[in-house]
Design an enzyme around this catalytic site. Structure first.
Site, short mmCIF file in Angstrom:
data_model
loop_
_atom_site.label_atom_id
_atom_site.label_comp_id
_atom_site.label_asym_id
_atom_site.label_seq_id
_atom_site.Cartn_x
_atom_site.Cartn_y
_atom_site.Cartn_z
N ASP A 82 0.84 -1.19 0.00
CA ASP A 82 0.00 0.00 0.00
C ASP A 82 0.89 1.25 0.00
OD1 ASP A 82 -2.41 1.44 0.25
OD2 ASP A 82 -2.27 1.46 2.44
N HIS A 83 0.55 2.23 -0.83
CA HIS A 83 1.30 3.49 -0.91
C HIS A 83 2.81 3.29 -0.99
CE1 HIS A 83 -2.09 6.22 -0.41
NE2 HIS A 83 -2.56 5.39 0.50
N ASN A 237 -9.97 1.29 0.78
CA ASN A 237 -8.89 1.12 1.75
C ASN A 237 -9.35 1.60 3.11
OD1 ASN A 237 -7.42 0.68 -0.71
ND2 ASN A 237 -5.57 1.13 0.48
ZN LIG Z 1 -4.37 5.27 1.32
#
Ligand SMILES: [Zn+2]
Length: 291
Positions: A82-83, A237
């Site tokens: 994520d990210h 998310n």
């Molecule tokens: Zn995010």
């Protein structure tokens, strides 16, 4: 069940108009709680680990745990970075066996975001890894408790919202499998009541044909979720709400416990608390009973 491709999981969600939750799991208990919830709800799920959480648990330590949970699960699970802001995190996640990566170039110029995302898609294709990118920028304000480093005033900056025309070109030129968009949500706790730009969401939906992703899924009204899903969001998310509610649940149990208690009690409570909240969100997102 073996690891299932995020692209496939989201394809079904897009067709049937529901959203799959993507949950950050920084330790074993969180991963266990999320997967137990998914199994009980008969829901597909995405487990993720964010680069901003590497300071709590390194990628190399959590990856085998997340992947084992996915591979032994009774429901489809994808495992996503994520990210990922650094090239190094994205490549390492692929190396450790994650089958999806989110490359976040949303703080860069449009041109650099496009160039870097396209490069990552090229590599990911060879390894059957799904790629999510972010266009526009979902704020992460300092005071919102999500490891943010942006000035709180960023939540009012509508110039960071995703441009539908740019989105069309971006998806075409990069070949991404999913696109995170900015239309009024923010990471962490909402510092003021969010007002989502649903018209923009619909315009983006019309302009691109890949699944759209909402970040900042903690603290929105139920109708904001249903409206977003109806208009094309199929991955949500979610972390802050789960992290807060489960911590509060554990605190309540600690305070009310009259018996002797031990460290392992906290582990068990952690799984239970995470599971409870994740099940609620799966029902809210419409992903329950899809398997
Ligand atoms: Zn995010």
């Amino acid at each position: 069940m073996p690891l299932v491709s995020m692209k496939e999981i989201l394809k079904d969600a897009a067709e049937k108009k529901y959203a799959v939750g993507c949950y950050n799991t920084v330790n074993l208990e969180m991963a266990r709680g999320v997967v137990e919830a998914a199994e009980e709800e008969k829901s597909p799920v995405i487990l993720c680990h964010a680069e901003v959480h590497f300071k709590y648990t390194s990628l190399e330590r959590i990856a085998p745990i997340m992947l084992e949970e996915a591979k032994t699960s009774k429901v489809p699970v994808a495992v996503l970075l994520d990210h990922g802001k650094s090239f190094s995190a994205v490549i390492k996640a692929m190396h450790y066996g994650f089958n999806a990566v989110m490359y976040d170039g949303s703080s860069l110029s449009y041109e650099d975001n496009l160039k870097n995302t396209a490069e990552i898609v090229k590599i990911a294709r060879e390894l059957n890894v799904s790629v999510e990118a972010e266009l526009g920028h979902v704020a992460r304000p300092k005071s919102a408790g999500a490891d943010g480093d942006e000035d709180d005033s960023i939540i009012d900056d509508k110039s960071l919202y995703t441009d539908p025309f740019q989105a069309e070109e971006f998806v075409l030129k990069t070949g991404v499998d999913a696109l995170a968009i900015a239309f009024g949500t923010a990471h962490g706790v909402y510092l003021k009541k969010p007002l989502l730009d649903f018209q923009r969401l619909s315009a983006i939906r019309k302009a691109v044909d890949v699944p759209l992703v909402m970040h900042g899924g903690s603290g929105l009204a139920d109708k904001d979720f249903s409206n977003s899903i109806m208009r094309g969001i199929c991955k949500i998310n979610y972390y802050t709400g789960m992290a807060q509610k489960s911590a509060q649940g554990i605190r309540d149990k600690l305070n009310s416990s009259k018996d002797m208690f031990f460290y392992h009690n906290i582990l068990v409570w952690s799984i239970q608390e995470i599971k409870k909240d994740v099940q609620n969100t799966m029902r809210l997102f419409g992903s329950s009973n899809r398997i």
